[in-house]
Design a protein around this motif. Sequence first.
Motif, PDB file in Angstrom:
ATOM      1  N   GLU A  80       9.229  18.379  -3.014  1.00 22.06           N
ATOM      2  CA  GLU A  80      10.584  18.678  -3.497  1.00 22.06           C
ATOM      3  C   GLU A  80      10.579  19.210  -4.915  1.00 22.06           C
ATOM      4  O   GLU A  80      11.501  19.931  -5.317  1.00 22.06           O
ATOM      5  CB  GLU A  80      11.437  17.401  -3.424  1.00 22.06           C
ATOM      6  N   ASN A  81       9.546  18.887  -5.675  1.00 21.29           N
ATOM      7  CA  ASN A  81       9.468  19.298  -7.074  1.00 21.29           C
ATOM      8  C   ASN A  81       8.364  20.311  -7.342  1.00 21.29           C
ATOM      9  O   ASN A  81       8.015  20.555  -8.495  1.00 21.29           O
ATOM     10  CB  ASN A  81       9.267  18.060  -7.960  1.00 21.29           C
ATOM     11  N   ASP A  82       7.851  20.912  -6.272  1.00 15.14           N
ATOM     12  CA  ASP A  82       6.835  21.960  -6.399  1.00 15.14           C
ATOM     13  C   ASP A  82       5.630  21.481  -7.208  1.00 15.14           C
ATOM     14  O   ASP A  82       5.109  22.188  -8.076  1.00 15.14           O
ATOM     15  CB  ASP A  82       7.439  23.208  -7.053  1.00 15.14           C
ATOM     16  N   LEU A  83       5.179  20.250  -6.928  1.00 11.11           N
ATOM     17  CA  LEU A  83       4.003  19.696  -7.582  1.00 11.11           C
ATOM     18  C   LEU A  83       2.796  19.791  -6.664  1.00 11.11           C
ATOM     19  O   LEU A  83       2.895  19.530  -5.460  1.00 11.11           O
ATOM     20  CB  LEU A  83       4.225  18.217  -7.940  1.00 11.11           C
ATOM     21  N   ILE A  95       8.054   9.283 -10.324  1.00  8.96           N
ATOM     22  CA  ILE A  95       7.572  10.667 -10.359  1.00  8.96           C
ATOM     23  C   ILE A  95       8.746  11.629 -10.535  1.00  8.96           C
ATOM     24  O   ILE A  95       8.703  12.560 -11.341  1.00  8.96           O
ATOM     25  CB  ILE A  95       6.791  10.984  -9.062  1.00  8.96           C
ATOM     26  N   GLN A  96       9.814  11.376  -9.794  1.00  2.00           N
ATOM     27  CA  GLN A  96      10.988  12.253  -9.866  1.00  2.00           C
ATOM     28  C   GLN A  96      11.553  12.307 -11.293  1.00  2.00           C
ATOM     29  O   GLN A  96      11.876  13.380 -11.800  1.00  2.00           O
ATOM     30  CB  GLN A  96      12.060  11.742  -8.903  1.00  2.00           C
ATOM     31  N   ARG A  97      11.636  11.153 -11.952  1.00  8.45           N
ATOM     32  CA  ARG A  97      12.201  11.108 -13.304  1.00  8.45           C
ATOM     33  C   ARG A  97      11.335  11.858 -14.317  1.00  8.45           C
ATOM     34  O   ARG A  97      11.841  12.313 -15.356  1.00  8.45           O
ATOM     35  CB  ARG A  97      12.367   9.653 -13.755  1.00  8.45           C
ATOM     36  N   ALA A  98      10.063  12.003 -14.017  1.00 11.82           N
ATOM     37  CA  ALA A  98       9.146  12.631 -14.980  1.00 11.82           C
ATOM     38  C   ALA A  98       9.192  14.150 -14.941  1.00 11.82           C
ATOM     39  O   ALA A  98       8.709  14.814 -15.865  1.00 11.82           O
ATOM     40  CB  ALA A  98       7.717  12.164 -14.715  1.00 11.82           C
ATOM     41  N   VAL A  99       9.770  14.707 -13.894  1.00  8.18           N
ATOM     42  CA  VAL A  99       9.811  16.169 -13.766  1.00  8.18           C
ATOM     43  C   VAL A  99      11.022  16.697 -14.528  1.00  8.18           C
ATOM     44  O   VAL A  99      12.172  16.469 -14.144  1.00  8.18           O
ATOM     45  CB  VAL A  99       9.879  16.592 -12.281  1.00  8.18           C
ATOM     46  N   LYS A 100      10.772  17.411 -15.627  1.00  9.68           N
ATOM     47  CA  LYS A 100      11.870  17.886 -16.478  1.00  9.68           C
ATOM     48  C   LYS A 100      11.420  19.092 -17.293  1.00  9.68           C
ATOM     49  O   LYS A 100      10.229  19.391 -17.389  1.00  9.68           O
ATOM     50  CB  LYS A 100      12.347  16.763 -17.400  1.00  9.68           C
TER      51      LYS A 100
END
Length: 340
Positions: free
Chosen positions: A162-165, A118-123
């Motif tokens: 952490e990624n505002d999802l 999931i972290q890698r997909a946030v860009k």
Amino acid sequence: MKSLASDNYAGAITEVMQALQHENQDHAVAYGNDKTTERLKDELRLLINYQFKLHLVFNGTGANLLALSLLTKPYDAILCAETAHIYVDESTAPEGLTGCRLIPLPIDETGKLTPATIQRAVKRRGDLHHPQIKVLSITQPTEYGTLYTLDELRGIHRVANENDLLIHMDGSRLFTAITALNCTLQDVVQASGVDALSLGGTKSGMLYGEAVLVFNEHIHDSPFFHKRSMQLASKSRFISAQFLALLNHDTYRKYANIVLERTQQLATVLRKYPQIIITKPVEVNAIFAKIPPNWIKPLQETLFFYLWDEHMHEVRLMCSFDTSEEEISLFDRKLAELTR
């Protein structure tokens, strides 16, 4: 004739049919403004102990689309598993109604999303040339019939925060999942931090109907989206009555325990035959297995099931609340016949 194709194939449990008959005795205010729907809200509040808005819908696709439309704007993107129902089995409806891009993510060997994936997909946040990643949709249990543990849900919740999802959960079989995990709806809601939940009823023994529970306190216009989605039932009380039948005395757990027991019995039968390889952990009511290709058709003629991956000869066998021990024995006898 029964089958091992899908829990959607099964009828409704006795308690649901009785509840519908009882609800059919008198008139009531339409569009969810009835006493039965109020009772359902009260019951769910006691179970979950969180504030939410409740919207009753006809089907699972409608539930997912309504939930996702509440969490997104037309230029947003929704992260989901590459096997997710919204990506694989709901045609173009999610993207068509929300206007958003679905971005499928790779799953691990058990069918789950991981925080690292999931972290890698946030860009490309803020890049007007790229859809803005806003929502993470997870399925519990997964499309492979596996379960996120509460700790795994907490890990996903952390990376989402952490990624505002925002988080959507497709819980079409959530009643079965919480029974298998020996936890509660409140446990899942708290661990996942879900903003909108699609809570399934049909696969747990209702005749029809699902629910959308909206936990995000910043969403105030959900009734208007409900109407816009064409999922607002005039006689909502008949959906509410069915959910109340499931919740009354934990009826959903009684039937979920039956289906979980039958599934394990079927898995035990399959493990008797070295020609069969079970490919995924058997945690709810689905079994994925590689079967010799020349066995598939005669087995389907005995108890129909779906071919999941024709290249691997992988099939999906799914038990329902009314799958009987006799039917599992019938399947066993057919397997024994095919080995001769």
